[in-house]
Design an enzyme around this catalytic site. Structure first.
Site, PDB file in Angstrom:
ATOM      1  N   GLU A 260      10.169   3.149  -5.328  1.00  9.78           N
ATOM      2  CA  GLU A 260       9.233   2.506  -4.384  1.00  9.78           C
ATOM      3  C   GLU A 260       9.502   1.014  -4.170  1.00  9.78           C
ATOM      4  OE1 GLU A 260       5.362   3.620  -5.940  1.00  9.78           O
ATOM      5  OE2 GLU A 260       6.000   5.699  -6.137  1.00  9.78           O
ATOM      6  N   GLU A 367       8.660  14.709  -7.638  1.00  9.97           N
ATOM      7  CA  GLU A 367       7.266  14.574  -8.079  1.00  9.97           C
ATOM      8  C   GLU A 367       6.321  15.447  -7.239  1.00  9.97           C
ATOM      9  OE1 GLU A 367       6.026  10.498  -8.278  1.00  9.97           O
ATOM     10  OE2 GLU A 367       7.929   9.778  -9.035  1.00  9.97           O
TER      11      GLU A 367
END
Ligand code: G3I
Length: 470
Positions: A260, A367
């Site tokens: 991220e 994820e």
């Protein structure tokens, strides 16, 4: 999948010339490295150790082959049960019937692993001929994994559910910097070591999450406490990466090197790393990781970039810069947190994965979870199951995708909380329809359709998976 089909899958029309060629060659090399043969003599009696030798070990392509090929035992006309175990891993058994000539057990098989043919009960034959080793990569090309926190292993059923369904473990929080280096030079690895032990117990590896992130940082990094210069913080980053990657070298086959780094608007996340080091911090993180483990798969991981938009565009721009700079990045981990408000269609997901592979990068999922709307209804449960099927089908459709991780073992361990029923296993660890579709999809036996959240009001069509047992 033939080379031509593979090439077509990896080289869409818009691909920059030659970007995906090394990726295609690498995947073909992986596939060609597999044919192996059993060194045992026909008529091996039960209990014997059958050494399996692969023609070549894990190929030079930067990723040691994940476990996955299946082992076919040809039972010479026996009836009863045959059990097989690979290197102390979980025991796999199959029932044989007189008419049945072959049984197939999906086992993680890698160079040098022992295959022990265990005792049989109730059969009418004296020996079992272990004379064939069908390393059928396509059958189990995609390895399923799950994230967890070590303390969850003390909860009833979690470890058993993991061992039954998953072949690699992701560290949900155990390898984040706040956990691993709470003070400069003080490294704490107990939590991650426990997950390493679990991964080894299934013959799999660790997916290390994560080396560099804007979040979960220790207080000593806060630049309101001490000013950081570029050289100082680069050295701190190098030491952190070297300590973690070095410790788990050989077990952590895959790393989220950077997670991220791009914000939803497509700009760089203004973390301390980015502020003090500059825009090339991501490239440095990958170079430090490659120095620490030349054999690991190094990934960039991000959230909510499965859809087109500013976030995905910002990530693709950064990836192009990294590839042009020759940064040692192997691929992208699409996190796959499919919140209902993120309406994602198979075509959009395919487009994102195609664009990543066109850069010569692999793509996988790390994820995946699908938090359902509340109150959970049958329609929401069908939406969740279809979403998992769509992700599995997308992974199957993309030759570079060989790993699919879900963000938790059971609904009881999900970071969304059990009430959102976000995972393929329910709170007691039992497989849901989502698990069935996941298993079918990663074997190419499910044609997924748009998972439409009930709140969107569109009718939920029924998805009838292609025929086939899972
Ligand atoms: O363990 C402590 C506990 O002792 C304490 O009582 C409690 C209350 O403060 O906090 C507990 O730690 C929490 C930890 O989860 C374990 O539950 C942290 O506060 C909390 O911040 C942490 O949240 C994690 C979050 O990342 C932030 O690190 C989630 O578990 C984890 O699932 C989530 O994972 C992220 C990935 O790293 C990146 N992608 C998105 C994903 C979901 O947000």
């Amino acid at each position: 999948m033939t080379a031509a089909v593979l090439a077509a899958a990896l080289l869409p029309a818009a691909a920059p010339a030659g970007a995906a060629e090394p990726l295609r060659r690498g995947i073909e090399a992986e596939r060609s490295a597999l044919p192996g043969r059993v060194l045992a003599r026909p008529g091996t009696s039960s209990g014997a150790v059958v050494r399996v030798r692969l023609d070549r070990g894990p190929v030079a392509w930067p990723i040691p082959l994940a476990a996955g090929p299946r082992l076919a035992l040809r039972a010479g006309g026996c009836t009863g049960r045959i059990g097989v175990r690979v290197d102390g891993g979980p025991r796999r058994t199959a029932r044989t019937r007189r008419a049945q000539r072959r049984i197939v057990l999906a086992l993680p098989v890698r160079a040098g692993r022992r295959v022990v043919v265990l005792e049989r009960r109730g059969d009418s034959c004296a020996t079992v001929d272990v004379d064939r080793l069908d390393l059928d990569l396509d059958a189990v090309r995609i390895t399923l994994g799950a994230a967890l926190r070590p303390e969850q292993l003390d909860r009833p059923g979690v470890a058993d559910a993991f061992r039954r369904e998953y072949r690699f473990a992701m560290t949900e929080n155990a390898l984040k910097m706040r956990t691993t280096q709470p003070f400069p030079g003080l490294f704490l690895f107990d939590a991650a070591d426990r997950l390493r032990g679990l991964a080894r117990s299934v013959g799999g590896g660790l997916h290390g999450h994560t080396l560099l992130m804007h979040d979960q940082l220790p207080a000593w990094l806060d630049d309101r406490i001490q000013g950081w210069t570029r050289p100082l913080l680069l050295e701190a980053l190098r030491q952190h990466v070297a300590a973690l990657v070095g410790r788990y070298r050989g077990t952590a086959r895959t790393w989220d090197v950077v997670t991220e780094a791009i914000r939803p608007d497509g700009s760089d996340w203004p973390s301390i790393w980015r502020r003090a080091i500059g825009p090339d911090v991501v490239e440095h993180a990958f170079r430090f990781a490659r120095e620490a483990d030349p054999g690991a798969r190094l990934l960039y991981s991000d959230n909510a970039i499965e859809n087109p938009g500013a976030h995905r565009d910002g990530v693709l721009r950064m990836l192009r810069r990294l590839v042009r700079a020759g940064a040692p990045i192997d691929g992208v981990a699409l996190q796959g947190h499919l919140k209902p408000e993120i309406e994602l269609t198979p075509a959009q997901l395919d487009d994102t994965m195609t664009r990543i592979e066109a850069l010569g990068l692999r793509v996988q999922f790390s994820e995946v979870d699908v938090p359902l709307g509340l109150p959970v209804t049958a329609a929401w449960r069908l939406y969740g199951a279809r979403a998992f099927g769509m992700v599995a089908d997308a992974c199957w459709q993309h030759a570079s995708c060989d790993a699919l991780g879900v963000w938790g073992v059971t609904d009881a361990t999900s970071w969304w909380g059990p009430e959102r029923e976000a995972l393929p296993l329910d709170a007691a660890g039992r497989p849901k329809d989502a698990m069935r579709r996941l298993r079918l999809g990663v074997r190419g036996r499910l044609v997924a359709e748009d998972p439409v959240p009930p709140s969107a009001g569109a009718p939920l069509g029924s998805v009838v998976p292609a025929a086939g047992r899972f």
